[in-house]
Write a protein that holds these residues in place. Structure first.
Motif, PDB file in Angstrom:
ATOM      1  N   ALA A  40      10.637   2.606  -8.402  1.00  0.00           N
ATOM      2  CA  ALA A  40      10.383   2.860  -9.882  1.00  0.00           C
ATOM      3  C   ALA A  40       8.938   3.628 -10.000  1.00  0.00           C
ATOM      4  CB  ALA A  40      10.629   1.853 -10.741  1.00  0.00           C
ATOM      5  N   ASP A  41       8.846   4.564 -10.999  1.00  0.00           N
ATOM      6  CA  ASP A  41       7.592   5.147 -11.393  1.00  0.00           C
ATOM      7  C   ASP A  41       6.596   3.997 -11.997  1.00  0.00           C
ATOM      8  OD1 ASP A  41       8.686   7.375 -10.734  1.00  0.00           O
ATOM      9  OD2 ASP A  41       9.133   8.212 -12.588  1.00  0.00           O
ATOM     10  N   PRO A  42       6.952   3.086 -12.776  1.00  0.00           N
ATOM     11  CA  PRO A  42       5.852   2.118 -13.210  1.00  0.00           C
ATOM     12  C   PRO A  42       5.220   1.296 -11.905  1.00  0.00           C
ATOM     13  CG  PRO A  42       7.960   2.137 -14.614  1.00  0.00           C
ATOM     14  CD  PRO A  42       8.054   2.765 -13.550  1.00  0.00           C
ATOM     15  N   VAL A  43       6.131   1.181 -10.797  1.00  0.00           N
ATOM     16  CA  VAL A  43       5.503   0.274  -9.683  1.00  0.00           C
ATOM     17  C   VAL A  43       4.528   1.269  -9.073  1.00  0.00           C
ATOM     18  CG1 VAL A  43       6.345  -0.583  -7.437  1.00  0.00           C
ATOM     19  CG2 VAL A  43       7.578  -0.989  -9.469  1.00  0.00           C
ATOM     20  N   ASP A  92      -5.535  10.741  10.935  1.00  0.00           N
ATOM     21  CA  ASP A  92      -4.050  10.352  10.500  1.00  0.00           C
ATOM     22  C   ASP A  92      -3.884  10.718   9.300  1.00  0.00           C
ATOM     23  OD1 ASP A  92      -2.033   8.430  10.060  1.00  0.00           O
ATOM     24  OD2 ASP A  92      -2.711   6.578  10.014  1.00  0.00           O
ATOM     25  N   PRO A  93      -2.748  11.617   9.067  1.00  0.00           N
ATOM     26  CA  PRO A  93      -2.735  12.188   7.965  1.00  0.00           C
ATOM     27  C   PRO A  93      -1.864  11.163   6.871  1.00  0.00           C
ATOM     28  CG  PRO A  93      -1.849  13.546   9.631  1.00  0.00           C
ATOM     29  CD  PRO A  93      -2.473  12.255  10.254  1.00  0.00           C
ATOM     30  N   ALA A  94      -1.535  10.209   7.481  1.00  0.00           N
ATOM     31  CA  ALA A  94      -0.712   9.147   6.691  1.00  0.00           C
ATOM     32  C   ALA A  94      -1.580   8.110   5.845  1.00  0.00           C
ATOM     33  CB  ALA A  94       0.443   8.419   7.166  1.00  0.00           C
ATOM     34  N   ALA A  95      -3.024   8.219   6.346  1.00  0.00           N
ATOM     35  CA  ALA A  95      -3.837   6.928   6.111  1.00  0.00           C
ATOM     36  C   ALA A  95      -4.172   7.011   4.644  1.00  0.00           C
ATOM     37  CB  ALA A  95      -5.075   7.023   6.793  1.00  0.00           C
ATOM     38  N   VAL A  96      -4.378   8.413   4.024  1.00  0.00           N
ATOM     39  CA  VAL A  96      -4.697   8.535   2.589  1.00  0.00           C
ATOM     40  C   VAL A  96      -3.531   9.618   1.957  1.00  0.00           C
ATOM     41  CG1 VAL A  96      -6.315   9.351   0.861  1.00  0.00           C
ATOM     42  CG2 VAL A  96      -7.044   8.411   2.966  1.00  0.00           C
ATOM     43  N   PRO A  97      -2.290   8.980   1.559  1.00  0.00           N
ATOM     44  CA  PRO A  97      -1.321   9.688   0.882  1.00  0.00           C
ATOM     45  C   PRO A  97      -1.914  10.157  -0.365  1.00  0.00           C
ATOM     46  CG  PRO A  97      -0.884   7.314   0.810  1.00  0.00           C
ATOM     47  CD  PRO A  97      -2.044   7.485   1.725  1.00  0.00           C
ATOM     48  N   ALA A  98      -1.129  11.507  -0.744  1.00  0.00           N
ATOM     49  CA  ALA A  98      -1.689  12.417  -1.894  1.00  0.00           C
ATOM     50  C   ALA A  98      -1.948  11.443  -3.124  1.00  0.00           C
ATOM     51  CB  ALA A  98      -0.943  13.365  -2.049  1.00  0.00           C
ATOM     52  N   ALA A  99      -0.793  10.427  -3.437  1.00  0.00           N
ATOM     53  CA  ALA A  99      -0.797   9.665  -4.465  1.00  0.00           C
ATOM     54  C   ALA A  99      -1.764   8.456  -4.591  1.00  0.00           C
ATOM     55  CB  ALA A  99       0.568   8.707  -4.252  1.00  0.00           C
ATOM     56  N   TRP A 102       0.791  -1.117   0.056  1.00  0.00           N
ATOM     57  CA  TRP A 102      -0.043   0.088   0.049  1.00  0.00           C
ATOM     58  C   TRP A 102       1.021   1.114  -0.064  1.00  0.00           C
ATOM     59  CZ3 TRP A 102      -5.335   0.949  -0.153  1.00  0.00           C
ATOM     60  CH2 TRP A 102      -6.081  -0.379  -0.259  1.00  0.00           C
ATOM     61  N   ASP A 103       1.964   1.191   0.732  1.00  0.00           N
ATOM     62  CA  ASP A 103       2.865   2.410   0.958  1.00  0.00           C
ATOM     63  C   ASP A 103       3.941   2.404  -0.070  1.00  0.00           C
ATOM     64  OD1 ASP A 103       1.199   3.214   2.848  1.00  0.00           O
ATOM     65  OD2 ASP A 103       1.956   1.696   4.235  1.00  0.00           O
ATOM     66  N   GLU A 104       4.318   3.648  -0.654  1.00  0.00           N
ATOM     67  CA  GLU A 104       5.575   3.962  -1.413  1.00  0.00           C
ATOM     68  C   GLU A 104       6.744   3.732  -0.624  1.00  0.00           C
ATOM     69  OE1 GLU A 104       7.004   7.710  -4.141  1.00  0.00           O
ATOM     70  OE2 GLU A 104       5.051   7.331  -3.930  1.00  0.00           O
ATOM     71  N   LYS A 105       7.627   3.171  -1.566  1.00  0.00           N
ATOM     72  CA  LYS A 105       8.841   2.954  -0.984  1.00  0.00           C
ATOM     73  C   LYS A 105      10.005   3.840  -1.458  1.00  0.00           C
ATOM     74  CE  LYS A 105       8.084  -2.318  -0.471  1.00  0.00           C
ATOM     75  NZ  LYS A 105       6.511  -1.887  -1.103  1.00  0.00           N
TER      76      LYS A 105
END
Length: 887
Positions: free
Chosen positions: A676-679, A712-719, A669-672
């Motif tokens: 890579a952009d395609p991920v 929780d601001p991190a629950a829904v990240p912008a992306a 669920w969370d960006e690492k």
């Protein structure tokens, strides 16, 4: 013009005359409600220059206009006919262009059905040059045709801006004109606008005069010689940011307060313009190149290549850090690259008539793909060329297809020409021919074409001749085969024999269709590239129906290696088994091409549809993210075919989730960091697809994050904001739908507000879908959002949406730009599995469309028939495979 509209929910992809007609075609006669407006004017008079003065009255949706057209009378005539829609003429007079001689009044006759105004004189006009001056008034629309208004919310309250959209046949709504691509002329535009608002046109302003009554007159520099549909005007409360590239000022123009959201578009425009100046060998000729952002949407297009003043809806130009995704970013770049390519292919050199529209759109599609890959290799968008080709082939495989170079007579037919054949097949054919002649020879041919035809009009053969001369290699016959006749070649690998370290292939050429299994195949000269795994590629031309070639190596051989060819490849069961075994070793682009062929051939009954599931099983979880994105999309499509059969759909969903869940576990669920952009794109695709497949874990997690976002601001990240909201909306109950509705009402950012209304229309719950349909016909969503809401309902409930649109056609018509109507209504039914829908579409076409304007309706009928056939005749083989493999 880019026509592919992206929402938060889905990406909707979905005659033989080669030259422009020399004379006006006979008017079609039809008793249908929609008139088949004859498009071409008499050729006895031609314009050379327009002096236009416009006074828009934005609040009353009217405008006053004055135009003086300098023209040449080529043969004596008592009448001058030009195109005009919804105009009232106060006066018209003609005078010699020299200024010497008495002006004579003209009688004005308006033909609303033909969209013309005819000016009649007491005596025949002698051959020579004249000025035709007119005072007139017209209407400002609320959909993207002609001069139109867009209302939008801001924190400071409601605002209204004006824009123009003239392609293909709507310049006539603002200026009485020769509204045809071959009637090029120069333009000088003057506009009277509210003081404090910005006025924008193709050229920079040369004079600004304060009139002292709250109005300002703005005069723009004279344009180069160009087609009428490329003229642009806009006014509103705008901001502008600029950058310089040599002598060219590159700009972006947005509503006030959000110009920073266009920074990526501005930077990208500079990079693309630099690349194109070099590629075309002819520098961009105008002093400025703006990209103008508008709130709202159209069912017909998302951006338009007006020379020096590209128009783009905000959803395809702005990136809001609060919710924009990696897909949004790539789309901004790709569309900008497409529209800037048009500044040469389309604007500097324009097709003579809409028959050759593909010269504009196919080339811009190919150029954008090439340029995106070159300037952003980290996105690995070369695989998108295969996806684009698949979209074209899906359209090209049914009886209602048409050649790339197509016969166009009417306004409606010109509007229907903007389709996957023109864009995606056109681009695919260019890619194939470039691969055949080589990149350098192709570019040299293009450069020579630009120099030979600058500021002029062309037909397809003008391009082919320049490329053939530069390459010293015959391409005319191949080009004609793929552009002057419809359809898709099918290369069958009859045998593959290995001896002495090489494999000899015997090939046969047929034709791939989805709905005509007994069709006599057409004949093509097909450039074929074949390659054994790990070996070198070998090229040949398959002509006369058969061919052969020797390929170094004895491993599995891929035909159409590199996927530059526009054809299907059919392998024998033994050859397919060999390729499937070595599937993981193939380059990603060949994996994608093989999967596309296997999918299409299976659903068409030319091989088992279960072969595709074999390839899914053979795909490692660590494969290219775009491979898994494509698999997710096709599994979602199969899921749709099971609608209404709970037991069988549940079994299929279990299999599909089992394939995708391990891939999603790797992505998470969370960006690492360093991802890579395609991920990033795959993450959103998998969440959306697993949600569609009913994955309880994904749906529950999306709901948890949605509920936790306030604490929780991190629950829904912008992306992930749009993706999570889309999942919640799709599976909403009434209370959640009301909550989303309240959020849409409160939202002050047009970009996100529009997304929320689309999401309200995506519910799987039929009762909530009905509420969305009813909401769409109120003033609340905004005039340009309603049609998209109905279309979004159709993605889940095609029968419900189509019936609703038919029952409320008068209201819906007000909310659909006129360029789209003949395709909009049939498009609502495209996803149906109900055989009764065939009769409904046919009834709509018979009652509301002229006989020559039913291509999209007929195609929708073909699609419904095909979908029913797939459900009835192909799914049993999928069921048997699932049973055998424990699904």
């Amino acid at each position: 013009m880019r026509r592919f509209l992206v929402t938060a929910i889905a990406l909707a992809l979905a005659g033989n005359c080669a030259t422009a007609m020399a004379a006006a075609p006979a008017t079609m006669t039809d008793t249908a409600a929609t008139q088949a407006t004859t498009t071409q004017l008499p050729r006895n008079v031609r314009p050379t220059h327009y002096d236009v003065a416009i006074v828009p009255h934005a609040q009353t949706l009217t405008f006053d206009g004055q135009v003086t057209i300098t023209l040449d009378v080529l043969e004596p005539t008592t009448t001058i006919t030009l195109q005009a829609v919804d105009m009232t003429f106060a006066s018209a007079k003609l005078s010699p262009a020299t200024g010497k001689g008495k002006a004579v009044a003209a009688k004005v006759g308006v033909d609303a059905d033909a969209q013309t105004a005819t000016f009649t004189f007491d005596k025949p006009l002698a051959v020579g040059s004249y000025r035709l001056a007119m005072d007139y008034s017209g209407k400002i629309g609320t959909q993207a045709n002609g001069l139109f208004a867009i209302d939008y919310d801001t924190k400071a309250g409601k605002k209204r801006a004006l824009f123009t959209q003239f392609e293909n046949s709507d310049a006539r709504r603002m200026i009485p004109s020769w509204d045809e691509p071959s009637h090029k002329a120069t333009f000088t535009l003057e506009a009277t606008v509210p003081s404090g608002e910005m006025a924008v046109s193709n050229m920079p302003a040369t004079a600004t005069t304060d009139l002292g009554n709250g109005l300002t007159r703005v005069r723009f520099a004279q344009s180069p010689k160009m087609s009428t549909y490329l003229l642009f005007f806009s006014q509103g409360e705008f901001d502008r940011a600029t950058a310089k590239l040599g002598e060219t000022e590159v700009g972006v123009i947005t509503q006030k307060g959000v110009v920073d959201q266009a920074k990526f578009a501005l930077d990208s425009s500079v990079d693309v313009l630099r690349e194109y100046n070099d590629y075309f060998g002819t520098p961009y000729p105008l002093p400025k190149l703006d990209n103008v952002a508008s709130p709202g949407a159209s069912q017909f297009f998302s951006a338009m290549e007006n020379w020096g003043a590209i128009f783009t809806f905000e959803h395809t130009l702005l990136l809001d850090p609060a919710f924009s995704t990696q897909s949004d970013k790539q789309r901004v770049f790709s569309v900008a690259a497409h529209e800037i390519a048009h500044q040469w292919f389309g604007d500097l050199v324009t097709m003579s008539w809409w028959d050759d529209l593909w010269l504009n759109e196919g080339f811009a599609t190919w150029m954008a793909s090439r340029t995106t890959q070159k300037l952003h290799p980290e996105w690995n968008t070369q695989l998108n060329a295969v996806a684009g080709r698949e979209g074209a082939m899906s359209r090209d495989a049914v009886a209602t297809t048409h050649p790339v170079v197509q016969h166009v007579e009417t306004v409606e037919q010109a509007s229907q020409a903007f389709d996957a054949i023109t864009y995606q097949k056109g681009g695919a054919v260019i890619r194939m021919l470039e691969g055949y002649v080589g990149e350098e020879a192709w570019r040299e041919g293009v450069r020579n074409y630009m120099k030979a035809h600058a500021y002029g009009n062309t037909v397809s053969d003008d391009l082919w001749k320049q490329v053939q001369a530069a390459a010293g290699k015959p391409i005319l016959d191949i080009a004609h085969d793929f552009t002057l006749q419809p359809g898709i070649p099918m290369i069958t690998v009859q045998s593959a024999t290995c001896s002495n370290g090489k494999t000899t292939l015997k090939l046969a050429q047929g034709e791939f269709t989805k709905d005509r299994p007994d069709k006599q195949p057409l004949s093509w000269r097909v450039p074929v590239i074949a390659q054994a795994v790990g070996g070198e590629p070998v090229r040949t031309i398959v002509e006369g129906g058969s061919g052969s070639l020797d390929v170094p190596g004895c491993g599995p051989v891929v035909v159409n290696a590199g996927q530059s060819g526009y054809y299907r490849t059919l392998y024998s069961p033994e050859q397919f088994a060999s390729i499937r075994t070595g599937f993981a070793k193939l380059p990603a682009i060949d994996q994608l091409g093989l999967m596309g062929d296997t999918w299409a051939l299976g659903l068409a009954g030319l091989q088992s549809p279960a072969n595709y599931l074999d390839l899914v099983k053979a795909t490692p979880a660590a494969s290219d993210p775009q491979i898994w994105g494509d698999i997710a999309g096709k599994l979602d499509s199969l899921n749709d075919y099971y609608q209404g059969d709970v037991a069988r759909q549940t079994r299929f969903r279990k299999f599909a989730i089992a394939q995708l869940a391990p891939v999603f576990a790797r992505v998470g669920w969370d960006e690492k960091q360093g991802e890579a952009d395609p991920v990033k794109i795959l993450r959103t695709r998998l969440i959306d697809t697993l949600s569609s497949l009913g994955d309880d874990k994904v749906i529950a997690e999306a709901r948890r994050r949605y509920a936790a976002q306030d604490t929780d601001p991190a629950a829904v990240p912008a992306a992930l904001r749009k993706t999570i909201l889309a999942v919640v909306a799709r599976h909403a109950d009434a209370a959640t739908w009301d909550q989303l509705h309240a959020a849409a009402q409160a939202e002050k950012t047009p970009l996100m507000k529009d997304e929320l209304y689309q999401m309200l229309s995506s519910s799987e719950d039929k009762a909530l879908a009905q509420r969305a349909l009813e909401l769409a016909l109120t003033d609340e969503p905004g005039a340009t959002n309603s049609a998209g809401m109905i279309r979004a309902v159709a993605s889940q409930h095609p029968e419900l949406a189509f019936d609703f649109a038919m029952d409320h056609m008068n209201d819906v018509n007000k909310r659909v730009d006129s360029s789209s109507r003949s395709r909009y209504y049939p498009g609502l039914a495209n996803g149906s599995l109900d055989p009764a829908m065939v009769g409904k579409i046919q009834s709509y076409a018979e009652q509301h469309l002229a006989a020559g304007s039913r291509r999209d309706a007929n195609t929708a009928v073909a699609n419904v028939i095909y979908r029913v056939k797939v459900r009835n005749e192909r799914l049993p083989a999928v069921d048997a495979w699932l049973k055998k493999h424990g699904g």
